[in-house]
Design an enzyme around this catalytic site. Sequence first.
Site, PDB file in Angstrom:
ATOM      1  N   HIS A  63      -6.089   0.153  -9.644  1.00  0.00           N
ATOM      2  CA  HIS A  63      -4.675   0.559  -9.639  1.00  0.00           C
ATOM      3  C   HIS A  63      -4.527   1.647 -10.699  1.00  0.00           C
ATOM      4  O   HIS A  63      -4.520   1.351 -11.893  1.00  0.00           O
ATOM      5  CB  HIS A  63      -3.768  -0.616  -9.985  1.00  0.00           C
ATOM      6  CG  HIS A  63      -3.912  -1.801  -9.074  1.00  0.00           C
ATOM      7  ND1 HIS A  63      -3.053  -2.042  -8.028  1.00  0.00           N
ATOM      8  CD2 HIS A  63      -4.827  -2.808  -9.062  1.00  0.00           C
ATOM      9  CE1 HIS A  63      -3.432  -3.157  -7.405  1.00  0.00           C
ATOM     10  NE2 HIS A  63      -4.503  -3.636  -8.018  1.00  0.00           N
ATOM     11  N   ASN A 284      -3.420 -11.602 -12.034  1.00  0.00           N
ATOM     12  CA  ASN A 284      -3.193 -12.321 -10.778  1.00  0.00           C
ATOM     13  C   ASN A 284      -4.306 -11.948  -9.816  1.00  0.00           C
ATOM     14  O   ASN A 284      -4.458 -10.758  -9.527  1.00  0.00           O
ATOM     15  CB  ASN A 284      -1.847 -11.940 -10.149  1.00  0.00           C
ATOM     16  CG  ASN A 284      -0.659 -12.269 -11.032  1.00  0.00           C
ATOM     17  OD1 ASN A 284      -0.749 -13.081 -11.940  1.00  0.00           O
ATOM     18  ND2 ASN A 284       0.457 -11.622 -10.762  1.00  0.00           N
ATOM     19  N   ASP A 311     -10.480  -4.537 -10.336  1.00  0.00           N
ATOM     20  CA  ASP A 311      -9.023  -4.712 -10.237  1.00  0.00           C
ATOM     21  C   ASP A 311      -8.353  -4.074 -11.462  1.00  0.00           C
ATOM     22  O   ASP A 311      -7.382  -4.606 -12.010  1.00  0.00           O
ATOM     23  CB  ASP A 311      -8.646  -6.182 -10.115  1.00  0.00           C
ATOM     24  CG  ASP A 311      -7.182  -6.390  -9.705  1.00  0.00           C
ATOM     25  OD1 ASP A 311      -6.554  -5.421  -9.227  1.00  0.00           O
ATOM     26  OD2 ASP A 311      -6.667  -7.515  -9.868  1.00  0.00           O
ATOM     27  N   HIS A 315      -1.410  -1.720 -18.068  1.00  0.00           N
ATOM     28  CA  HIS A 315      -0.016  -1.726 -18.520  1.00  0.00           C
ATOM     29  C   HIS A 315      -0.015  -1.287 -19.985  1.00  0.00           C
ATOM     30  O   HIS A 315      -1.045  -1.405 -20.671  1.00  0.00           O
ATOM     31  CB  HIS A 315       0.594  -3.124 -18.416  1.00  0.00           C
ATOM     32  CG  HIS A 315       0.598  -3.697 -17.038  1.00  0.00           C
ATOM     33  ND1 HIS A 315       1.518  -3.335 -16.082  1.00  0.00           N
ATOM     34  CD2 HIS A 315      -0.223  -4.594 -16.438  1.00  0.00           C
ATOM     35  CE1 HIS A 315       1.267  -3.992 -14.960  1.00  0.00           C
ATOM     36  NE2 HIS A 315       0.216  -4.762 -15.148  1.00  0.00           N
TER      37      HIS A 315
END
Length: 446
Positions: A63, A284, A311, A315
């Site tokens: 991401h 998660n 993954d 943040h």
Amino acid sequence: MNNVLIKNANIVNEGTIFNGDIYIENGIFKEIASHISAKSANVQIIDAEGKYLIPGVIDDQVHFREPGLTHKANIATESRAAIAGGITSFIEMPNTVPQTTTIEKLEEKFEIAAKTSYANYSFMFGGTNDNLEEVIKVDKKKVAGLKLFLGSSTGNMLVDNPEVLEKIFASTDLLISVHCEDEQTVRDNTAKYKAEYGEDIPIELHPIIRSEEACYLSSSKAVELAKKTGARLHVFHLSTAKELDLFTNEIPLKEKKITAEVCIHHLWFSDEDYKRKGTLIKWNPAVKTANDREALFQALLEDKLDVIATDHAPHTIEEKDNVYTKAPSGGPLVQHALPAMLEFYHQGKISLEKIVEKMCHNPAILFQIEKRGYIKEGYFADAVLVDLNAPWTVTKENIAYKCGWSPFEDTTFKSRITHTFVNGSLAYENFTFHDTKHAQRLTFDR
């Protein structure tokens, strides 16, 4: 483009390790042999004596937060961090802002990557409860696959309509990748602990809230649906021992219709680490027990789990430094994934050949990526030189992520990535970046 001759490397490829030379010409592995002489004066020669050369790592789940969430990360910063970690190709997820759920938005991301990425790139198209017409338009030869969130996560793209879900599975021959957590179970558990603790739920309860049962309920339904419809299913980031019975190691990867991956954090951390790391290791699906961690590792070695991914989901530290219900899930990993796996090699838990199989060869097989993931003549020259005996410590000063932190801070790794080649060009060397970009869009042999 410079031509490169790598001399005296220990080459790890297709289950073997052999000493030899590699000649790279115009971005392609041109010749691999026990001894190669320089073809001309303008060949860059790198002496790899004592080092190990592996194919560039392919990360099938990242991401990178662009567009819309670029205060956390962007394609340029995170792909740069990726090449520092030996990751030369990535597949990025659709839960950006706006979401990648139309062909138009998908092509906009490809345009951004073409201008800014340091690593080879592709993107997942996002499925929702109401975009089946767009899903059907996706060209499987040009796009990595379809991503479905069967449990809500960052960016809330939850697909929770059973009829829609079955229609998607039955209507596309795209590879379908899924995030599996049962939404109702997670909501009920969250409500229970909010009633007891308010917003400040102890972080140690994260794997109880996003529980083994939540994972199993969702992943078992996805597997059942894939078997019913004949869909090509890939289950992302397994986190529990219980789910492993859903997958097989009895047939070769190329023949599997249902595959699974494990992520670095589920192999490295356990619920015992929440007291020390807090929300920095809130992911998660959640990091669960030491027993789950060991079962996942064993399943990886036994080929029930097919690939290792990151993954990578950064943040800001300010966002992470919140009470449980407000701290987002996810963390940065691309720079430190390969060093972490090499640490397991030093511990005697996994071979170099198996690491290369799970991080390089198998993602290429699973996604049918053209001419990457191997050190082979005629393939794109994505490669990584590793010094297995050059310890270094992760500090804020050497972290390349835009968010500026890592769950591995203060960890000392025994192995160092010394050189990363992207399409034959030296992109990274001993903590220094070569800022000319040589990345290409991934293509698929489907």
